[in-house]
Design an enzyme around this catalytic site. Sequence first.
Site, PDB file in Angstrom:
ATOM      1  N   GLU A  95      -2.357  90.419  30.528  1.00 32.15           N
ATOM      2  CA  GLU A  95      -1.378  90.157  29.462  1.00 32.15           C
ATOM      3  C   GLU A  95      -0.656  91.433  29.035  1.00 32.15           C
ATOM      4  O   GLU A  95      -1.045  92.555  29.406  1.00 32.15           O
ATOM      5  CB  GLU A  95      -2.073  89.525  28.252  1.00 32.15           C
ATOM      6  CG  GLU A  95      -3.114  90.436  27.617  1.00 32.15           C
ATOM      7  CD  GLU A  95      -3.321  90.176  26.124  1.00 32.15           C
ATOM      8  OE1 GLU A  95      -2.310  90.120  25.380  1.00 32.15           O
ATOM      9  OE2 GLU A  95      -4.483  90.045  25.716  1.00 32.15           O
ATOM     10  N   ASP A 138      -4.034  80.589  21.374  1.00 29.75           N
ATOM     11  CA  ASP A 138      -4.883  80.862  22.539  1.00 29.75           C
ATOM     12  C   ASP A 138      -5.898  79.730  22.737  1.00 29.75           C
ATOM     13  O   ASP A 138      -6.245  79.392  23.868  1.00 29.75           O
ATOM     14  CB  ASP A 138      -5.659  82.178  22.361  1.00 29.75           C
ATOM     15  CG  ASP A 138      -4.766  83.410  22.341  1.00 29.75           C
ATOM     16  OD1 ASP A 138      -3.542  83.287  22.565  1.00 29.75           O
ATOM     17  OD2 ASP A 138      -5.304  84.506  22.074  1.00 29.75           O
ATOM     18  N   LYS A 145     -13.621  89.121  18.221  1.00 29.00           N
ATOM     19  CA  LYS A 145     -14.011  90.145  17.246  1.00 29.00           C
ATOM     20  C   LYS A 145     -14.128  89.536  15.863  1.00 29.00           C
ATOM     21  O   LYS A 145     -13.559  88.484  15.587  1.00 29.00           O
ATOM     22  CB  LYS A 145     -13.053  91.322  17.280  1.00 29.00           C
ATOM     23  CG  LYS A 145     -11.652  91.040  16.815  1.00 29.00           C
ATOM     24  CD  LYS A 145     -10.805  92.282  16.924  1.00 29.00           C
ATOM     25  CE  LYS A 145     -10.486  92.602  18.362  1.00 29.00           C
ATOM     26  NZ  LYS A 145      -9.839  91.483  19.084  1.00 29.00           N
TER      27      LYS A 145
HETATM   28  N1  PSU Z   1      -7.253  90.787  20.408  1.00 28.80           N
HETATM   29  C1  PSU Z   1      -7.286  92.084  20.798  1.00 28.80           C
HETATM   30  N2  PSU Z   1      -6.164  92.679  21.265  1.00 28.80           N
HETATM   31  C2  PSU Z   1      -4.996  91.995  21.373  1.00 28.80           C
HETATM   32  C3  PSU Z   1      -4.967  90.614  20.979  1.00 28.80           C
HETATM   33  C4  PSU Z   1      -6.107  90.059  20.505  1.00 28.80           C
HETATM   34  O1  PSU Z   1      -8.313  92.718  20.708  1.00 28.80           O
HETATM   35  O2  PSU Z   1      -3.996  92.575  21.806  1.00 28.80           O
HETATM   36  C5  PSU Z   1      -3.696  89.842  21.152  1.00 28.80           C
HETATM   37  C6  PSU Z   1      -3.799  88.932  22.387  1.00 28.80           C
HETATM   38  O3  PSU Z   1      -2.565  88.945  23.060  1.00 28.80           O
HETATM   39  C7  PSU Z   1      -4.045  87.578  21.782  1.00 28.80           C
HETATM   40  C8  PSU Z   1      -3.246  87.681  20.527  1.00 28.80           C
HETATM   41  O4  PSU Z   1      -3.619  86.510  22.586  1.00 28.80           O
HETATM   42  O5  PSU Z   1      -3.490  88.988  20.041  1.00 28.80           O
HETATM   43  C9  PSU Z   1      -3.633  86.650  19.500  1.00 28.80           C
HETATM   44  O6  PSU Z   1      -2.691  86.675  18.480  1.00 28.80           O
HETATM   45  P1  PSU Z   1      -2.625  85.458  17.452  1.00 28.80           P
HETATM   46  O7  PSU Z   1      -3.914  85.532  16.705  1.00 28.80           O
HETATM   47  O8  PSU Z   1      -1.415  85.771  16.610  1.00 28.80           O
HETATM   48  O9  PSU Z   1      -2.471  84.210  18.275  1.00 28.80           O
END
Ligand code: PSU
Length: 307
Positions: free
Chosen positions: A28, A145, A162
């Site tokens: 990604e 996701d 996390k």
């Molecule tokens: N967790 C991490 N690093 C990241 C992300 C999540 O440790 O870069 C990023 C990933 O691309 C994940 C996104 O898909 O954050 C999730 O964002 P949201 O919670 O806004 O869907």
Amino acid sequence: MTTPHPRLTLTEEVREALHDGRPVVALESTIISHGMPYPQNVAMATEVEDIIRSYGAVPATIAVLHGRPRIGLSPDDLELLATSPDVSKTSVRDLAYVVARGGHGATTVASTMRLAALAGIRVFVTGGIGGVHRGAQTTFDISADLTELATTGVAVISAGVKSILDIGLTLETLETLGVPVIGYGTDEFPAFYSRTSGFASPMRADSPKELAAIMHARWDLGIPGGLSIANPIPLADEIPSDQIDGIIEQALAEMAQAGIAGKDATPYLLGRIVELTQGDSLRANIALVKNNAHLGAQVATEYAALP
Ligand code: PSU
Ligand code: MN
């Protein structure tokens, strides 16, 4: 392999590997543009690609550039993603908008899965997946996701979830969505910076071959959707939960104070945790992504070898 989807631009390397049925691993780009600071972000992206190549597999880092979904990127593309302020965080919701407007988009786990599947790639390596945020009972903040894992047939290798998220609710939601969560070499679901979370892993596998067999069985049975493979951070790189938990609490409190929410929440928290740990969390983050790349290349190799 049929001809690539006309909306996608594949590198020669990726196109040939897919055509020949050789192993390809998707990566990604939100992690590059919005997950880590420069220059560690571009160094990480390059090293991860090198790890995948060292197994004879082909890396396919995914992003939208000038409105074109790209499967596989050049070093210049990675540099642009790592430095440009004009790259927007692009989840599935945002894909059509960024494409139609000709913009640059860093893809999240969800949109990377979608584009990987469109290209015919079945294995995807990242650091951490999004999930159910703490307080989602009132904010409704649940990462796309999770819904993408329910529908798109890609195996996603992460280091778990996390504790900026509600790990228990994330696991419950994945169960509801029919997504297998498989701990790699562990009975406990890992919590990204830490090897332990206090939650059991619903399933366990101990070899890349076993993981490939589970992927194959799921899709052979006609069950759509992906798999979440949770690979604990190496022991030497882990930040024990008693050290990181207080920092995460502080970052969450500061975020609430600042009124930050929605798609900005994860990037804000990651950045603040790097500051509060004086870079320790960044070192752990890079180590766990590399560890996942080792596993992902092997899983893609085993999967490609299946009859
Ligand atoms: N967790 C991490 N690093 C990241 C992300 C999540 O440790 O870069 C990023 C990933 O691309 C994940 C996104 O898909 O954050 C999730 O964002 P949201 O919670 O806004 O869907
Ligand atoms: Mn969200």
